[in-house]
Scaffold this active site. Structure first.
Site, short mmCIF file in Angstrom:
data_model
loop_
_atom_site.label_atom_id
_atom_site.label_comp_id
_atom_site.label_asym_id
_atom_site.label_seq_id
_atom_site.Cartn_x
_atom_site.Cartn_y
_atom_site.Cartn_z
CE LYS D 61 73.72 10.28 61.17
NZ LYS D 61 72.94 9.30 61.95
CD GLU D 147 69.07 3.89 63.32
OE1 GLU D 147 70.04 3.82 62.55
OE2 GLU D 147 69.12 4.42 64.46
#
Lengths: 207, 207, 207, 207
Positions: D61, D147
């Site tokens: 990422k 998250e």
């Protein structure tokens, strides 16, 4: 009467809180165990069991102690509605865990009973803590009491037999069985001591 | 080399079979436990652990025994790639469980080692069975070997310390530690005997 | 009467068998799923739910169908005492799974109802199989029936709303709700079709 | 480099904290679900999945976004190292849950992205919250970011296909597939709307 209230919203809400406190406490203990594994490369905890007392056994406990089986008395006099049991390999880990639980800033320790330093008359050994645990709900934060019992594998084995005996004979335990139980408790204690010494020896060696 | 094949389809399929055999065996043991609870109102099994050996430890075991770390040798010489451990409270339950496993018509018992009747030199006690378990796949039925270890809570406690010692010192265990380990094994054995006697006493009483 | 027998040994033994058959079937399905993952690198199964009908709902079902609520009638007329539900992403996976279950040599398929090819009047879609599963006990092998329902995620979502509606209104479902339910079933079916087409497109591409 | 630090104590401690935060958040959500069941007699949550990003996908990422794959950059720029996904039946439940999470006094909401009110270009719908969760360790209290993604069953089904597509084609998704994906998103949205309307109708009726 508690019996009438067992299906009441009030009773269900109380049980929901106890169950929530058990979940929170379980999570805490697992995090403590992982932190240990991270820092000391050993897991002090062998396993964790948690249980909520059923309405029936709450009532039985109140009656046995001479209280009316009301909802209020349950909250007031039955400390172990929510119970959690932590099984360790070694006695020293019990005190380390107790210290860590004691130092958590969001937990209040209400009472401690050290039945390891001071075993019960029948030989029962275990470390008990009564704690208040915060439970966050949608619109408020509430607290619920959880009884934590910390013991070694060997103490736990002994305790399961002692429980079976008490359950079968209630207060009428035959004299000779009580004697044998106490003898077993002493072997358990001796085994725990020897195993701890051996473990400490192993850890001392540099390889 | 096994190392080259760790990501091969052939190796993955073998591990899938071992994993399937473990699942089947686990299910069998849970059903046996429930049948017991139904008929005798007691659960003989305290807990069950199962594990698949990692490729690394399969290789280590082969090398330690002087074999080339090939896939074929793994299947041939490593009996405990799939292992299941059953922990009971009492020694007598070990033999009852072994008998039931032995009588299951879809399981083949390949070998039995009774380290309770004949403990290892260092004091190790446990009942080992090597069994062949059928695994039903989409288009065929295959078999995989599972090593079953049955032991008491106290034997298991001892064995975890013995494992820690062996892991740390490999074959170079200091003499005095070996001596202490053997002494602990004797206390374990004495405790198991006393607890079993007490349990039998409790069960004999009519209340 | 079943009601009298709910605590009988006979009834408990029957429930133990159904529960054992559920465990066996669950294990089978997990092995099938892992075999798939091994060979096709995709898991066809999203999740599995299993449940045993409570004595209360067994009685309710018998009464609803006009039978006496006896133990014998329960075994004879209630096919879904043990039920297992398999949720897949795509319709095609349903038929693949059904084929594999069908080909297992130790399972007998007693009946199949394909409510996907032939939806119920209210729009219900699902693939049902009634199977006989062997359960190995300590001294004998017995068989118990399990109802398997296989459906897509979208069918399952729809079915949970249909169940809520039936539970609330029983047979008195307002006409307009029935109409809306059928419309939802058609959107579900359209979505499943489009998603499957897209999935097949994705899989066709070589990258 | 993160790659060098993957086995470092610093990295392991960070992952331990994220894992602890996931445990705490999971517990919170289960308590919220039970409180709902107590008060509204319905469970808004169908299921919960949680996952820790692997070091490999953290690195991927960072690289994809043009950052050096360092430990500091991971903590700074990768918000979803610890992720939790809540699947509800109905859109309205998403907002109720988000409100409750928002009102918990020990949780800090850092950011909200409402991709249901404002779907992504490709049709992605979901409600995202980034929160700071306290983790109590033996000697201090620390915080870690989690998250939270809240979506309906149908949105989740769509998202799994979208993920598969993105994973296969990376940024080179064929035009026609993108078009089909968007069409599916619209059917999903239409289905959610119709199912919610029907559910509200069912709940309105007094029986």
């Amino acid at each position: 009467m508690l019996i009438d209230k067992m299906t009441s919203y009030e009773f269900k809400k109380a049980m929901f809180l106890y169950s929530g406190a058990l979940r929170e406490m379980n999570t805490k203990i697992q995090i403590i165990n992982e932190e240990f594994a991270l820092k000391q490369k050993t897991n002090p905890i062998e396993h964790i069991k948690s249980r909520l007392k059923t309405p029936e056994s709450i009532i039985a406990k109140l009656v046995r102690r001479g209280y009316q089986p009301t909802f209020e008395n349950a909250l007031k006099y039955v400390d172990d509605i929510a119970g959690i049991r932590i099984i360790c390999a070694f006695t020293k880990d019990i005190y380390i865990l107790a210290d860590i639980i004691n130092s958590q800033s969001d937990i209040t320790v209400l009472r401690v009973k050290d039945y390891i330093a001071n075993p019960k008359e029948n030989g029962y050994r275990s470390y008990h803590m009564l704690v208040d645990v915060p439970v966050f709900m949608s619109d408020e934060m509430s607290k619920a009491r959880v009884e934590i019992q910390i013991r070694t594998i060997a103490m736990d084995f002994w305790a399961s037999l002692e429980h079976k005996m008490r359950y079968k004979f209630e207060s009428q335990i035959p004299e000779n069985l009580n004697f044998d139980l106490l003898e077993c408790a002493e072997i358990v204690s001796y085994l725990d001591e020897k195993m701890l010494l051996l473990n400490n020896e192993i850890e001392k060696y540099k390889v």
